[in-house]
Design an enzyme around this catalytic site. Structure first.
Site, short mmCIF file in Angstrom:
data_model
loop_
_atom_site.label_atom_id
_atom_site.label_comp_id
_atom_site.label_asym_id
_atom_site.label_seq_id
_atom_site.Cartn_x
_atom_site.Cartn_y
_atom_site.Cartn_z
N TRP A 45 30.14 4.45 4.56
CA TRP A 45 30.44 4.12 3.24
C TRP A 45 30.62 5.33 2.08
O TRP A 45 31.66 5.14 1.51
CB TRP A 45 29.16 3.21 2.62
CG TRP A 45 29.34 1.96 3.20
CD1 TRP A 45 28.23 1.30 3.94
CD2 TRP A 45 30.58 0.85 2.76
NE1 TRP A 45 28.66 0.01 4.17
CE2 TRP A 45 29.93 -0.13 3.55
CE3 TRP A 45 31.51 0.87 2.20
CZ2 TRP A 45 30.62 -1.40 3.77
CZ3 TRP A 45 32.27 -0.31 2.30
CH2 TRP A 45 31.73 -1.48 3.20
N ASP A 97 25.40 5.19 -4.61
CA ASP A 97 25.79 3.90 -4.27
C ASP A 97 24.36 3.43 -3.66
O ASP A 97 24.01 3.72 -2.37
CB ASP A 97 27.04 4.31 -3.28
CG ASP A 97 27.40 2.84 -2.42
OD1 ASP A 97 26.41 1.74 -2.88
OD2 ASP A 97 28.33 2.58 -1.61
N LYS A 120 24.02 -7.88 -0.71
CA LYS A 120 23.17 -7.26 0.19
C LYS A 120 21.74 -7.80 -0.40
O LYS A 120 20.94 -8.06 0.57
CB LYS A 120 23.16 -5.82 0.24
CG LYS A 120 24.80 -5.16 0.18
CD LYS A 120 25.21 -5.67 1.66
CE LYS A 120 26.70 -5.30 1.82
NZ LYS A 120 27.39 -4.09 1.32
C1 LIG Z 1 28.65 -3.43 1.30
C2 LIG Z 1 28.76 -2.20 0.90
C3 LIG Z 1 29.91 -1.62 0.02
C4 LIG Z 1 31.08 -2.43 -0.17
O1 LIG Z 1 30.74 -3.47 -0.86
P1 LIG Z 1 32.03 -4.53 -1.38
O2 LIG Z 1 31.53 -5.49 -2.15
O3 LIG Z 1 32.53 -5.21 0.01
O4 LIG Z 1 33.26 -3.80 -2.19
C5 LIG Z 1 29.65 -0.30 -0.38
N1 LIG Z 1 28.54 0.50 -0.33
C6 LIG Z 1 27.58 0.03 0.35
C7 LIG Z 1 26.73 0.79 0.78
C8 LIG Z 1 27.56 -1.17 1.00
O5 LIG Z 1 26.78 -1.63 1.93
#
Ligand SMILES: *Cc1c(COP(=O)(O)O)cnc(C)c1O
Length: 371
Positions: free
Chosen positions: A100, A174, A198
Site C-alpha cells: 500500500w 494511512d 476494513k
Molecule cells: C484497502 C486499503 C486501501 C485502499 O482502499 P480503497 O478503498 O480500495 O481505495 C489503502 N490503504 C490500505 C492500507 C488499505 O488496506
C-alpha cells in the site's frame, strides 16, 4: 441463525449488532417515516446521525480539538492523490513497508518529487526500517507511511516521532486497515486517512483526520470536492457525503463504545493475534515470514508448507485448495491470501471475536494432524 466467521481483508466483517440495528431501521429510522438512504443530508434527522458519529469517533480515538474529522469519498486509493493535491509543495517523502505505501508513492509522483526515505522491499516487507536510518529530504512537504500494511501483514508498533529525527514536516498516515483497533499518538500525526471498509463500515466512506494548520494549501488543480479546507468548512457537506456509510460507521462507533472503547479493543486484538501467531509458530506446517516486532494484529498472512518444507504460494495447489475447502465447510470464510502474495490471510478486525480465532486455530491444528 449463527453466522460463519468471516476473515476477509475488506470489505470485511461488521459487528452483528450493527447489521441487526441497520436492518431494523431500514424502512423507518427512529419514527421519521424514512430510511437513512432516503433522507436529505441537510435535514435534522441526518444531521443528528452525522453529529453523533463525529462526536463518538472523536471520543473513541481521543482526537484533539485542533484536528478536523472529515467524512469523504474515494477510498484509501483516492487519498493517495488527494493528500498530495492538498499538502504538496513540490517534494514528498515515503516510507515503503508494503504494497500500500508502494502504491501511495507511485500515485504521489504525479503531483511532485517523491523520495523514498526508507524501504522494506529488499527484505520482502518483513520488517519496519529503523526510523534512525530514514533519509528524509530537507524541506519535504510531508512524510507518508502506512501504519498497517493490509497485504503484507506489517504494522508499526509505534508511530515515529519525526521531530526527534530532526524533521519538522507533518506525518501522513494511512491507517485504513487498523483504525480504531488501537489508540493513535496524535502528537506525532499531521493527517491520517482510512477507507471504512476494513474496520468501520461499508466501502465508499473515507475518514480523514487532519490538523487545522494543514488546511488551505491545496494545489490549484485540486478538485473542490477534495479540497480539505472546503470540506472542513462545510462539515463534510460541501457535496453530498456518503450518508449511509456515515450512518453504519456511526453504529459501529456506538458498538465500540459499548464494548469498552479502543483500549478494550486493543486488548482483545492483542489476545486474538497472539493466539493465531502462536499457533503458526508452534506448527511444522504453517509459516508467517514477518519479523515478530512488525507483525500486524489485524492482517495475518501465512503459508502452508509442502513436503519439502517450502511455503506454498499458489492458492490452487491441492494442499491449499483442500485447506480452504475444509475451512469453508467449518464456517471459516475468505481465508485465501492476496493474489500478489499467495497463501492464506486471516484478517482479525474489531468485529472478529476471539471465538472466531479460536475456531480458526482449532481447524488449523486439526488440518495439520490430518495433513
Ligand atoms: C484497502 C486499503 C486501501 C485502499 O482502499 P480503497 O478503498 O480500495 O481505495 C489503502 N490503504 C490500505 C492500507 C488499505 O488496506
Amino acid at each position: 441463525m449463527t453466522r460463519p466467521f468471516n476473515f476477509s481483508a475488506g470489505p470485511a466483517v461488521l459487528p452483528e449488532e450493527v447489521l441487526r440495528t441497520a436492518a431494523s431501521e431500514m424502512l423507518d429510522w427512529h419514527g421519521s417515516g424514512m430510511g437513512v438512504m432516503e433522507m436529505s443530508h441537510r435535514g435534522k434527522e441526518f444531521i443528528s446521525i452525522y453529529e453523533a458519529a463525529e462526536r463518538d469517533l472523536r471520543e473513541l480515538l481521543a482526537v484533539p480539538p485542533q484536528f478536523k474529522i472529515l467524512f469523504m469519498q474515494g477510498g484509501g486509493l483516492a487519498e493517495n492523490a488527494i493528500v498530495p493535491m492538498n499538502l504538496s509543495r513540490g517534494a514528498m517523502d515515503f516510507v515503503v513497508t508494503g504494497a500500500w505505501s508502494h502504491k501511495s508513492q507511485q500515485e504521489a509522483a504525479k503531483y511532485g518529487r517523491v523520495n523514498i526515505a526508507a524501504s522494506g522491499r529488499e527484505g520482502g516487507y518483513t520488517a519496519i526500517p529503523d526510523p534512525a536510518g530514514w533519509q528524509i529530504q530537507a524541506g519535504t512537504s510531508y512524510v507518508h507511511l502506512c501504519s498497517n500494511e493490509t497485504i503484507d501483514g506489517v504494522e508499526f508498533a509505534q508511530l515515529p516521532d519525526l521531530k526527534a529525527l530532526g524533521c519538522d514536516a507533518p506525518l501522513v498516515v494511512d491507517f485504513s486497515s487498523h483504525v480504531c483497533s488501537r489508540p493513535v499518538q496524535w502528537s506525532r500525526v499531521g493527517l491520517a486517512f482510512g477507507g471504512a471498509q476494513k474496520n468501520l463500515g461499508p466501502a465508499g466512506l473515507t475518514l480523514v483526520v487532519v490538523r487545522e494548520d494543514l488546511l488551505g494549501h491545496a494545489l490549484p488543480i485540486c478538485p473542490s470536492a477534495f479540497d480539505y479546507q472546503l470540506v472542513a468548512k462545510n462539515q463534510s457537506m460541501y457535496n453530498t457525503p456518503p450518508t449511509y456509510g456515515i450512518y453504519i460507521a456511526g453504529l459501529t462507533f456506538a458498538w465500540l463504545k459499548s464494548q469498552g472503547g479502543v483500549a478494550a479493543m486493543q486488548a482483545r486484538n492483542i489476545a486474538k493475534a497472539q493466539l493465531l501467531y502462536e499457533t503458526i509458530d508452534r506448527s511444522a506446517l504453517y509459516v508467517n515470514r514477518v519479523g515478530p516486532a512488525a507483525r500486524s494484529r489485524m492482517n495475518v498472512p501465512f503459508f502452508l508448507r509442502d513436503e519439502a518444507g517450502q511455503p506454498l504460494l499458489d492458492p490452487a495447489h491441492p494442499r491449499n485448495a483442500s485447506f480452504l475447502e475444509g475451512a469453508r465447510a467449518a464456517g471459516l470464510l475468505q481465508l485465501k491470501g492476496h493474489k500478489s502474495v499467495g497463501g492464506m490471510r486471516a484478517s482479525l478486525y474489531n468485529a472478529m471475536p476471539l471465538e472466531g480465532v479460536q475456531a480458526l486455530v482449532d481447524y488449523m491444528r486439526d488440518f495439520e494432524r490430518r495433513a
